[in-house]
Design a protein around this motif. Structure first.
Motif, mmCIF file in Angstrom:
data_model
loop_
_atom_site.group_PDB
_atom_site.id
_atom_site.type_symbol
_atom_site.label_atom_id
_atom_site.label_comp_id
_atom_site.label_asym_id
_atom_site.label_seq_id
_atom_site.Cartn_x
_atom_site.Cartn_y
_atom_site.Cartn_z
ATOM 1 N N ALA A 63 10.041 7.381 21.246
ATOM 2 C CA ALA A 63 9.769 6.771 20.357
ATOM 3 C C ALA A 63 10.014 6.296 18.630
ATOM 4 N N GLU A 92 15.322 5.146 27.545
ATOM 5 C CA GLU A 92 14.736 3.765 26.695
ATOM 6 C C GLU A 92 14.189 3.833 25.239
ATOM 7 N N TYR A 94 12.356 3.002 21.692
ATOM 8 C CA TYR A 94 11.792 2.504 21.130
ATOM 9 C C TYR A 94 11.689 2.431 19.958
ATOM 10 N N ARG A 103 7.501 -4.775 17.458
ATOM 11 C CA ARG A 103 8.075 -3.599 18.719
ATOM 12 C C ARG A 103 9.378 -4.063 18.616
ATOM 13 N N THR A 105 12.547 -2.936 21.631
ATOM 14 C CA THR A 105 13.440 -1.577 22.476
ATOM 15 C C THR A 105 15.203 -2.079 23.120
ATOM 16 N N SER A 106 15.435 -1.179 23.574
ATOM 17 C CA SER A 106 16.722 -1.078 23.427
ATOM 18 C C SER A 106 16.933 -1.935 24.725
#
Length: 283
Positions: A63, A92, A94, A103, A105-106
């Motif tokens: 992240a 993932e 973030y 926010r 995310t992939s």
């Protein structure tokens, strides 16, 4: 790379063993990207992509948690491309922008954000007059949409201007129901109730993390370190990493590991990758 104590080294070793269930959280400016005079030119370190892709094979998730708008971090960091590579590896990425108010995310590939806080428009209206009174009229004002940042790095006396601006900007922020966040030659004003520590806690809960590493470089990362302390009391293996510089070393005393800027951060992550892989292959 310097461990702050023997406890820091033990925490690193514990994190290596918990790597497969560990979340790695990273600040952007000063941690993944070198600090530069123009914040719009703060590109990610050229080695970061390869290091993060390799790291993703050994940890649960990565992240990027930053005060920047999420779109800026994605573009300057080439993070959508990094997300593609992580998705291919079944992991993932973030990206939390503006201290968690945005926010991405992939997986979802869409920035979800909050509305600008009340009082921000009034603060921005009164800010130029405040800067003139503090003899800092030429400071660079960065409008982040959900926050505003005043950069003093380009001024003849950046440190002096920073110190002059702190009290009146804090007073104006509080009058408008906002909070002030000092950084490295930058003062940011944003809404209350959101900070990097809350992002760390949320990620640890949602991902059921057994380990959490966070690397940061200035005062905006203090809450993230404090969140790691709370996670540690709950039995999570944590590692607090300070990306130190000549300008700022506020996190050094709170850290388990102190490294030198983005190159040091990436060297640590590469070492974590190698050690976690070796531990996995021999266990």
């Amino acid at each position: 790379m310097r461990f702050s104590s023997s406890d820091g080294e033990k925490r690193y070793d514990a994190l290596v063993q918990a790597a497969a269930r560990t979340v790695v959280g990273l600040d952007f400016d000063g941690t993944l990207s070198p600090i530069v005079a123009d914040p719009t030119a703060a590109h990610i370190h050229p080695d970061a992509r390869d290091v993060l892709v390799e790291l993703a094979e050994e940890v649960a998730a990565i992240a990027v948690i930053t005060g920047r708008p999420a779109r800026q971090a994605l573009d300057l960091g080439g993070l959508e491309e990094v997300g593609d590579a992580l998705q291919a590896a079944g992991k993932e990425l973030y990206v939390f922008g503006q201290y968690g108010n945005e926010r991405w995310t992939s997986t979802r590939r869409r920035i979800v954000g909050a509305r600008p806080p009340r009082g921000l428009a009034t603060f921005e209206r009164d800010l130029p007059r405040l800067l003139r009174r503090a003899d800092a009229a030429e400071a660079f004002i960065e409008d982040k949409g959900l926050a505003v940042a005043v950069h003093t790095r380009r001024l003849p006396d950046p440190d002096g201007a920073f110190e002059r601006l702190l009290p009146p900007m804090r007073e104006l922020a509080e009058r408008n129901g906002l909070v002030l966040e000092p950084g490295r030659a930058v003062i940011e004003v944003r809404s209350a109730g959101s900070h990097k520590g809350l992002v760390v806690q949320r990620l640890a809960t949602v991902l059921d993390a057994d380990g959490f590493l966070f690397a940061g470089d200035d005062l905006g990362d203090v809450e993230a370190f404090e969140a790691l302390d709370e996670l540690a009391t709950a039995g999570v293996d944590v590692l607090k990493v300070c990306s130190a510089s000549d300008e700022q070393s506020a996190l050094a005393e709170m850290s388990d590991v102190v490294v030198r800027g983005p190159e040091g951060v990436l060297a640590l992550l590469a070492r974590l990758t190698a050690d976690a892989r070796a531990d996995r292959l021999t266990s």
